[in-house]
Design an enzyme around this catalytic site. Structure first.
Site, PDB file in Angstrom:
ATOM      1  N   GLU A  93     -12.307  62.912  39.834  1.00 56.91           N
ATOM      2  CA  GLU A  93     -12.757  62.288  38.582  1.00 56.91           C
ATOM      3  C   GLU A  93     -13.704  63.191  37.809  1.00 56.91           C
ATOM      4  O   GLU A  93     -13.653  63.261  36.590  1.00 56.91           O
ATOM      5  CB  GLU A  93     -13.409  60.925  38.876  1.00 56.91           C
ATOM      6  CG  GLU A  93     -12.416  59.837  39.288  1.00 56.91           C
ATOM      7  CD  GLU A  93     -11.925  59.976  40.724  1.00 56.91           C
ATOM      8  OE1 GLU A  93     -12.527  60.769  41.483  1.00 56.91           O
ATOM      9  OE2 GLU A  93     -10.945  59.309  41.095  1.00 56.91           O
ATOM     10  N   HIS A 107     -11.652  47.662  43.713  1.00 57.80           N
ATOM     11  CA  HIS A 107     -10.642  47.555  42.662  1.00 57.80           C
ATOM     12  C   HIS A 107     -10.981  46.402  41.727  1.00 57.80           C
ATOM     13  O   HIS A 107     -10.102  45.795  41.146  1.00 57.80           O
ATOM     14  CB  HIS A 107      -9.238  47.361  43.264  1.00 57.80           C
ATOM     15  CG  HIS A 107      -8.788  48.501  44.119  1.00 57.80           C
ATOM     16  ND1 HIS A 107      -9.176  48.639  45.426  1.00 57.80           N
ATOM     17  CD2 HIS A 107      -8.016  49.573  43.841  1.00 57.80           C
ATOM     18  CE1 HIS A 107      -8.645  49.745  45.931  1.00 57.80           C
ATOM     19  NE2 HIS A 107      -7.941  50.336  44.988  1.00 57.80           N
TER      20      HIS A 107
END
Lengths: 526, 368
Positions: B103, B173
């Site tokens: 990321e 999530h």
């Protein structure tokens, strides 16, 4: 190359019968190896239940070595013809080779396609046998019967490219770029300028005239010779010890002073600490303090240059400490994968503030890290102006021609303290500093060579030093008296336009200033 | 003032959200958006879900600007949520591509790309995984313009990330990390509530000359279906929208939570409480005026978000409105938010700010 082509059209692999070249010992080891690891790995390889079941029931791990034929599996694809293969296989194991080669000739999956680099390094094992390999994403990998670990280091450390020895004489056998008198002298004068700037600005900080400073002492050659070897179109992503690039590109001593004093003429509008230079005009991206954050950005900048078909590259600097940051990994890996033309230059000066490289990494420095990313790398003597110049020229040329990154590790030494907030005598011996300051001084060595060419005299040296000293002193005096950027610049540039909250905060602050003028610096115009 | 919001909410069926009247679907709710109205009136709309709306916006962004790029983990084949479907085929692998699983690399790369005058549209696969890129966002993207005295900027940067509860996402999530980014001058934070909003706001974010973090409510990716104009349109940033008018209490929220709040408003109405519901849309810099005007009318404020209540963005809204509307307030500002625990799996229904939690808070605030 022929071998590689052959393999691409020959996607059948076998664990061939134990050849007579194998010793009994190897046999044992390999059997053990397969017994332990094979059933698991083949299950991962073969998504087909049929073949997995077949392999488990029909072939004992000891026999695999002698009899197994495994088709060319990609990890990610299933195949409909396994049953047939398995059937054939049980009946005529040895005859099957040619047949399956034909049947499976098409089964070179796209995802298993090798990169150029991977193909080139596929066949390095001593025990390679062209029938003992697996088509794996990234290229063909040969099997080995040995439990053989890659060494953590090479027998000898990676050598360091140099052109001049410590006395400025040509290093035997060294090949380098021809440097004409004009370039040679411009480099020398710039190095002297950088050195004098450092001395005087450092003293200015000691006297309390500026808040902070960082010198480039000992690293003048990397600064200047790199700049000289690059094109002005190359985009620099500095760490913070590369002001010499700006100097080379025409950033004036006055501009340096304006940044250090945070005047209204500072392009950065007085917002950052001293030495956080930046200049759009000179393709020098503004310094930011966090270490290594510029490295993945360099990949993005280079990718843009590539898309625009520019004859330029991104040049990203880091120190030895920076190589421990996650962004070092991110930057190198992204540049490699995106095939972005980035020249990564690591100034390995031995010290990250007080942390020596022995506490930083266990590898042979930084140069060896490139290969794991698929990046070509070179180690150079960072205190040898001609070596830096030649190596960077060659590296830049390759980066742009091949549109791929390169990693350069320049060995050098931070002769000064980390910054004005640091006293490096607390953690490193004085004689070490002194040795690098004198015996391995990049200016001294290069000057000997320049003078030996008859291009420079002691008188010119004295004159140059005097003139630059005067310029720097003058720039300091002017900058010291120049007013600061106006208060509105506190609020601009957070966004392209002032949002409502900042309007309100500016209004509120101005009212506070009216009430308590004495609380605020007088040299900031309201 | 009927709204289809509750019907695109996470507890209702997809089919019921299509009322078959095209532009009237949210027509009563989006009077402020001329762009949207004209798109609806011209009739060029189709009922699509939120991931398709995002996909349409990306198609348009790439089509209208040859310097636009879309990339991230698994973006090449269409993305794990299918938001980038068809882009690589249409625009080529040089403009739409996979990145390594990193990321900080994605955002760092994107900053560099944007700094060269490109539109860098980066995808972080889940907002839960944005934290390795936090340094690049906070210390680099947000300060790129300011620290250089406006010599350099990375305004072409947009970071898209699916956020929020999804019913089975557990710790990693489900999170709503917007508040972290609302503490960072120099970036904008945008969260859409529906397909129509997602398309218009995403195009605005991509074309905005500032770096934007764009959180997409992943629960609505497939669940929310709405008439969306097929044309290229943009919805303004930093403008909140009153999506349901009322007189007794103001409710402020964003993203998927609005559908839950809408349901609570409908329930409250049965008890004679008239609720005004505001979609903030852009969290920073946020539209205080719209909220202030509403609270000055209703005298009460309730803020609701999925993220933990402590130091959530609701706290900022509450503080700002108390500063501005203190004398007009008739009850303490109420916050109905996620609990101060990690986002739990089995306990998700307990953790979340549910309809009835909101309804209770509406009642106690009104009856304070």
């Amino acid at each position: 190359m022929h071998l590689i082509c052959h393999y691409i059209h020959e996607p059948l692999y076998m664990f061939s019968p134990i050849t007579h070249t194998h010793t009994q010992h190897k046999h044992l080891v390999s059997n053990l190896f397969w017994k332990r690891f094979f059933p698991m790995s083949i299950c991962r390889l073969a998504r087909s239940r049929t073949i997995t079941r077949f392999l488990k029931t029909k072939i004992c791990p000891f026999e695999i070595h002698e009899r197994l034929i495994t088709p060319n599996y990609s990890f990610f694809h299933a195949c409909s013809s396994y049953k047939t293969l398995a059937g054939n296989f049980t009946r005529k194991p040895h005859e099957l080779w040619d047949k399956t080669a034909n049947i499976l000739a098409f089964r070179r999956f796209e995802s298993a396609r090798a990169g150029e680099q991977a193909e080139a390094v596929s066949y390095t094992d001593d025990d390679e046998d062209e029938n003992q390999s697996i088509d794996f994403p990234g290229g063909r990998v040969t099997f080995t019967p040995q439990i053989k670990f890659i060494s953590e280091s090479t027998d000898k450390r990676v050598p360091c490219y140099r052109v001049l020895d410590d006395d400025g004489y040509p290093f035997a056998g060294s090949r380098s770029e021809q440097v004409d008198k004009e370039t040679a002298l411009k480099m020398y004068k710039s190095m002297v300028t950088l050195q004098i700037m450092d001395h005087i600005f450092y003293e200015a900080q000691r006297q309390g005239r500026i808040s902070f400073y960082m010198t480039s002492m000992g690293e003048e050659a990397i600064n200047i010779a790199t700049a000289a070897a690059l094109s002005p179109d190359d985009i620099i992503l500095p760490q913070y010890r590369e002001p010499g690039i700006l100097l080379w590109r025409g950033f004036t001593i006055e501009e340096f002073a304006n940044q250090l004093f945070g005047t209204k003429n500072d392009a950065g509008k007085g917002r950052q600490m001293p030495v956080h230079y930046g200049s759009k005009k000179h393709n020098f991206v503004t310094v930011s303090s966090p270490i290594a954050t510029q490295l993945p950005q360099a990949a993005g900048i280079a990718y843009s240059l590539k898309m625009d078909n520019k004859e330029a590259c991104a040049v990203a600097f880091t120190g030895d400490g920076g190589t421990s940051e996650g962004d070092f990994h991110a930057g190198l890996n992204f540049a490699a994968v995106m095939e972005a033309p980035v020249l990564f230059i690591c100034r390995n000066n031995g010290w990250a503030i007080s942390t020596p490289i022995s506490d930083q990494f266990r590898s042979d420095g930084v140069v060896v890290k490139g290969q794991a990313y698929g990046i070509r790398s070179i180690r150079i003597d960072g205190n040898d102006t001609l070596a830096v110049y030649s190596a960077i020229r060659a590296a830049r040329e390759m980066v742009i021609r091949e549109q791929k990154p390169i990693l350069v590790e320049a060995l050098t030494y931070r002769v000064g303290h980390h910054s004005t907030s640091d006293d490096s005598t607390k953690y490193r011996p004085l004689n070490e500093i002194e040795y690098w300051k004198t015996a391995r001084n990049p200016l001294g060595r290069y000057r000997k060579w320049v003078q030996r060419n008859g291009w420079w005299t002691d008188e010119e040296e004295t004159e140059l030093r005097g003139s630059i000293r005067k310029q720097v002193m003058n720039a300091i005096q002017v900058a010291d008296k120049t007013e600061k950027p106006s208060l509105k610049e506190l609020f601009t540039d957070v966004y392209d336009r002032l949002p409502l909250n900042l309007h309100e905060q500016e209004k509120s602050l101005r009212e506070t200033i009216k009430r308590h003028e004495q609380d605020f610096p007088a040299d900031v115009p309201l | 003032m009927s709204s289809s919001l509750r019907r695109i909410g996470r507890f209702s069926a997809i089919s019921s959200s299509i009322n078959g009247k095209g532009g009237r679907c949210l027509g009563g709710l989006s009077t402020a958006n001329e762009e949207l109205k004209s798109g609806q009136e011209s009739g060029g709309t189709k009922p699509i879900n939120l991931f398709s709306a995002v996909n349409q916006a990306l198609h348009i962004a790439l089509d209208t600007d040859p310097r636009a790029y879309v990339f991230g983990e698994d973006v090449g084949f269409g993305g794990v949520f299918r938001c980038t479907t068809g882009l690589a085929d249409r625009f080529g692998k040089r403009r739409v591509f996979n990145t390594p699983l990193c990321e900080q690399g994605i955002v760092g790369f994107a900053i560099g790309l944007a700094a060269m005058g490109n539109r860098a549209i980066a995808e972080i696969q889940f907002a839960d995984y944005i934290f390795p890129a936090f340094d690049q966002i906070v210390n680099e993207a947000a300060k790129f313009r300011y620290r250089s005295g406006n010599q350099f900027n990375c305004g072409g940067l947009t970071i898209r990330a699916p956020y929020g509860a999804v019913g089975h996402g557990g710790h990693y999530h489900s999170q709503s990390p917007e508040a972290f980014f609302c503490h960072v001058p120099g970036i904008k934070v945008v969260i859409p509530r529906s397909p129509q909003q997602a398309k218009g706001l995403l195009l605005s974010s991509i074309r905005d000359p500032n770096p934007v973090v764009f959180f997409e409510p992943k629960w609505l990716y497939r669940l929310a279906v709405e008439e969306v104009p097929e044309k290229d349109y943009m919805l303004p940033l930093s403008e909140a929208e009153v999506i349901r008018e009322g007189s007794d209490i103001t409710l402020v929220g964003w993203g998927a939570q609005l559908s839950i709040m809408e349901q609570a408003c409908v329930e409250a109405e049965k008890d004679g409480i008239s609720c005004e519901l505001i979609d903030l849309k852009t969290l920073i810099p946020w539209d205080k005026e719209t909220v202030e005007a509403s609270v000055n009318k209703t005298g009460r404020l309730l803020v609701s978000h999925e993220a933990p209540v402590t130091s959530g963005f609701g706290a900022e809204i509450a503080a700002s409105i108390v500063e501005r509307c203190f004398l007009r307030l008739e009850a303490p500002v109420s916050r109905v938010c996620g609990l101060d625990t990690p986002f739990p799996l089995v306990f998700e229904p307990f953790y979340l700010p549910t309809k009835n939690k909101i309804l209770d808070a509406i009642k106690s605030t009104v009856n304070y």
